[in-house]
Structure formats: structure tokens, C-alpha cells
Design a protein around this motif. Structure first.
Motif, PDB file in Angstrom:
ATOM      1  N   LYS A  90      21.880 -28.026 100.397  1.00 34.13           N
ATOM      2  CA  LYS A  90      22.808 -28.685 101.321  1.00 34.13           C
ATOM      3  C   LYS A  90      24.251 -28.229 101.136  1.00 34.13           C
ATOM      4  O   LYS A  90      25.002 -28.096 102.100  1.00 34.13           O
ATOM      5  CB  LYS A  90      22.724 -30.209 101.163  1.00 34.13           C
ATOM      6  CG  LYS A  90      21.445 -30.826 101.732  1.00 34.13           C
ATOM      7  CD  LYS A  90      21.498 -32.329 101.665  1.00 34.13           C
ATOM      8  CE  LYS A  90      20.283 -32.953 102.343  1.00 34.13           C
ATOM      9  NZ  LYS A  90      20.244 -32.667 103.798  1.00 34.13           N
ATOM     10  N   LEU A  91      24.666 -27.980  99.896  1.00 35.20           N
ATOM     11  CA  LEU A  91      26.071 -27.672  99.609  1.00 35.20           C
ATOM     12  C   LEU A  91      26.325 -26.211  99.250  1.00 35.20           C
ATOM     13  O   LEU A  91      27.478 -25.803  99.116  1.00 35.20           O
ATOM     14  CB  LEU A  91      26.584 -28.574  98.480  1.00 35.20           C
ATOM     15  CG  LEU A  91      26.490 -30.084  98.732  1.00 35.20           C
ATOM     16  CD1 LEU A  91      27.015 -30.852  97.526  1.00 35.20           C
ATOM     17  CD2 LEU A  91      27.260 -30.466  99.990  1.00 35.20           C
ATOM     18  N   GLY A  92      25.285 -25.430  99.057  1.00 31.84           N
ATOM     19  CA  GLY A  92      25.460 -24.016  98.742  1.00 31.84           C
ATOM     20  C   GLY A  92      26.169 -23.788  97.422  1.00 31.84           C
ATOM     21  O   GLY A  92      25.882 -24.460  96.421  1.00 31.84           O
ATOM     22  N   LEU A  93      27.127 -22.867  97.417  1.00 32.60           N
ATOM     23  CA  LEU A  93      27.853 -22.547  96.195  1.00 32.60           C
ATOM     24  C   LEU A  93      28.650 -23.749  95.678  1.00 32.60           C
ATOM     25  O   LEU A  93      28.842 -23.902  94.473  1.00 32.60           O
ATOM     26  CB  LEU A  93      28.805 -21.369  96.446  1.00 32.60           C
ATOM     27  CG  LEU A  93      28.133 -20.007  96.654  1.00 32.60           C
ATOM     28  CD1 LEU A  93      29.155 -18.956  97.054  1.00 32.60           C
ATOM     29  CD2 LEU A  93      27.400 -19.570  95.392  1.00 32.60           C
ATOM     30  N   GLY A  94      29.091 -24.601  96.601  1.00 30.08           N
ATOM     31  CA  GLY A  94      29.793 -25.821  96.184  1.00 30.08           C
ATOM     32  C   GLY A  94      28.877 -26.721  95.372  1.00 30.08           C
ATOM     33  O   GLY A  94      29.303 -27.354  94.401  1.00 30.08           O
ATOM     34  N   GLY A  95      27.609 -26.773  95.758  1.00 24.09           N
ATOM     35  CA  GLY A  95      26.635 -27.552  95.013  1.00 24.09           C
ATOM     36  C   GLY A  95      26.380 -26.970  93.638  1.00 24.09           C
ATOM     37  O   GLY A  95      26.227 -27.706  92.656  1.00 24.09           O
ATOM     38  N   VAL A  96      26.341 -25.634  93.553  1.00 25.08           N
ATOM     39  CA  VAL A  96      26.162 -24.964  92.265  1.00 25.08           C
ATOM     40  C   VAL A  96      27.330 -25.300  91.341  1.00 25.08           C
ATOM     41  O   VAL A  96      27.133 -25.641  90.164  1.00 25.08           O
ATOM     42  CB  VAL A  96      26.061 -23.435  92.444  1.00 25.08           C
ATOM     43  CG1 VAL A  96      26.057 -22.735  91.078  1.00 25.08           C
ATOM     44  CG2 VAL A  96      24.813 -23.071  93.230  1.00 25.08           C
ATOM     45  N   PHE A  97      28.543 -25.223  91.878  1.00 28.73           N
ATOM     46  CA  PHE A  97      29.731 -25.539  91.082  1.00 28.73           C
ATOM     47  C   PHE A  97      29.669 -26.978  90.576  1.00 28.73           C
ATOM     48  O   PHE A  97      29.927 -27.248  89.393  1.00 28.73           O
ATOM     49  CB  PHE A  97      30.991 -25.338  91.926  1.00 28.73           C
ATOM     50  CG  PHE A  97      32.265 -25.710  91.205  1.00 28.73           C
ATOM     51  CD1 PHE A  97      32.898 -24.787  90.382  1.00 28.73           C
ATOM     52  CD2 PHE A  97      32.825 -26.973  91.344  1.00 28.73           C
ATOM     53  CE1 PHE A  97      34.064 -25.125  89.707  1.00 28.73           C
ATOM     54  CE2 PHE A  97      33.977 -27.314  90.679  1.00 28.73           C
ATOM     55  CZ  PHE A  97      34.600 -26.388  89.851  1.00 28.73           C
ATOM     56  N   PHE A  98      29.320 -27.905  91.446  1.00 33.05           N
ATOM     57  CA  PHE A  98      29.249 -29.318  91.097  1.00 33.05           C
ATOM     58  C   PHE A  98      28.223 -29.570  89.998  1.00 33.05           C
ATOM     59  O   PHE A  98      28.503 -30.252  89.001  1.00 33.05           O
ATOM     60  CB  PHE A  98      28.893 -30.130  92.346  1.00 33.05           C
ATOM     61  CG  PHE A  98      28.601 -31.575  92.077  1.00 33.05           C
ATOM     62  CD1 PHE A  98      29.606 -32.455  91.707  1.00 33.05           C
ATOM     63  CD2 PHE A  98      27.305 -32.056  92.213  1.00 33.05           C
ATOM     64  CE1 PHE A  98      29.326 -33.793  91.460  1.00 33.05           C
ATOM     65  CE2 PHE A  98      27.021 -33.388  91.977  1.00 33.05           C
ATOM     66  CZ  PHE A  98      28.027 -34.264  91.601  1.00 33.05           C
TER      67      PHE A  98
END
Length: 220
Positions: free
Chosen positions: A21-29
Motif C-alpha cells: 500500500k505504501l511502497g518505499l514509504g512503507g519500507v522506511f516506516f
């Protein structure tokens, strides 16, 4: 799914949903949470993301650009999480250990020993433990308590993170949609890592005791 032992299906699904759902932002989180000592295994995050990135399921960029961005985002997220854990150890000090130390297997009377240990072995141990599941994030707390040089802590942490994440991403690419097969081996590796860490700790304690005894004899 029988190959998965201690890692629950629910956690895997949670990680998958966040990343999809969030892509790279999800990975960072997720990597930020892992660096803060929360139970989000990077073995799941980076392996699954490596598979998605290479097969253009994570973002619209080319596979190689996606993989490089993933490596940067994941490593930086984990580093920032490690900074937070480091600052908790550094500025929380005794009160933090007294209140929460039992959850991290630390006792108030171990603070001075931890500082002495890091003054002597801290730099190398921070780098090495980045390759050992469980302890790779735990190490940030005693590093902060020992007031290890922040710049060196960051360099060793980031270096270890980058190397470890490269391996995880490559495995994700190599196994593709069958990446979950790897979880069985990660789980076994965790036990091996814990055993190695325990041996290192015992060795260092023996060294400290021996040096202390030698100093006592010289002062007599």
C-alpha cells in the motif's frame, strides 16, 4: 506455510500489506520501527521488498533503480530507528534501565559494566551485531548507555545495515515469489546468531574479570 516456525503468518501479512500500500514509504516506516527495537524483522521487510522491487511491483522505476532506492530507504530507516534507540540509552540512562531494562534483559547493576565493555569493544561489536537477528537492533541501547561516539556509532550501524540489506534484497530477487521459503532458514540463523552472541558476551566477561584480577594483584 508449515516451513514458518516462530514468525507468525499475521506478521508476514501485516508487513506485506504495509509495503504494497505504501511502497518505499512503507519500507522506511517498517525499518524505522525495527531500528527502534519493535518486533518487525528486516528479514521479512527487505526480502519481500527486494522481490517486489526487481519485478517492478514496488514502484514504476526500472528494476535496478528500484533496488538501489530500496537499499537506501531501508538502510536509512533502520539507521534513524537505531539513533532513537541510541538516544534512549544515552539520555534515559539509569531510570530507563530500572523501569524497562527487564524487557531488554538489562539490570541496573549492569550499566557500569556495559559502559566499560563499550569503551573497550564497542565499535567492532556494533558492526558485527548488525548481522545477527534480534541483537542487531538491541545493540543500540547499550551503545547509547556507554555514550559511544555518535558519529562512529552511525558509521558502523549504517555499514552493517547496508551489507545485511544487500544480502536480503538479493535473496528476495533470487527466490522471487517463493521468498517465504527463506523464513525457515532465517529462523534457524537467529538461533545460531544468539548462540554466537552469547559466546562473545561470555568471552568478554571473562576477559574483564581476568583483567580486573590482574589489576588487583598489581595494586597489592
Amino acid at each position: 506455510m508449515s516451513i514458518i516456525t516462530s514468525i507468525t503468518v499475521g506478521l508476514i501479512k501485516f508487513v506485506e500489506v504495509i509495503i504494497i500500500k505504501l511502497g518505499l514509504g512503507g519500507v522506511f516506516f517498517l525499518m524505522l520501527l525495527e531500528g527502534m527495537l519493535l518486533p518487525i524483522p528486516s528479514e521479512i521487510v527487505m526480502t519481500f521488498s527486494g522481490y517486489l522491487a526487481f519485478y517492478r511491483l514496488l514502484d514504476p522505476y526500472s528494476p535496478y533503480v528500484s533496488v538501489v532506492l530500496l537499499l537506501i530507504v531501508g538502510s536509512v530507516g533502520d539507521l534513524i530507528g537505531a539513533w532513537i534507540a541510541y538516544w534512549i540509552g544515552k539520555y534515559g540512562g539509569d531510570p530507563f534501565i530500572i523501569r524497562y531494562g527487564k524487557y531488554l534483559f538489562l539490570k541496573p547493576d549492569t550499566i557500569d559494566r556495559t559502559k566499560a565493555w563499550f569503551n573497550r569493544y564497542g565499535e567492532l561489536s556494533v558492526f558485527i551485531t548488525r548481522f545477527i537477528p534480534v541483537f542487531r537492533t538491541f545493540i543500540s541501547i547499550p551503545a547509547g548507555i556507554a555514550t559511544m561516539n555518535f558519529r562512529k556509532f552511525s558509521i558502523y550501524t549504517l555499514s552493517g545495515d547496508v551489507i545485511f540489506n544487500v544480502v536480503l534484497i538479493y535473496l528476495g530477487i533470487l527466490f522471487g515469489s517463493h521468498w517465504e521459503i527463506l523464513l525457515k532458514y532465517f529462523d534457524e540463523y537467529s538461533y545460531v546468531g544468539i548462540a554466537i552472541f552469547a559466546v562473545i558476551i561470555i568471552y568478554l566477561i571473562v576477559r574483564i574479570i581476568r583483567n580486573r584480577n590482574e589489576s588487583t594483584q598489581l595494586n597489592k
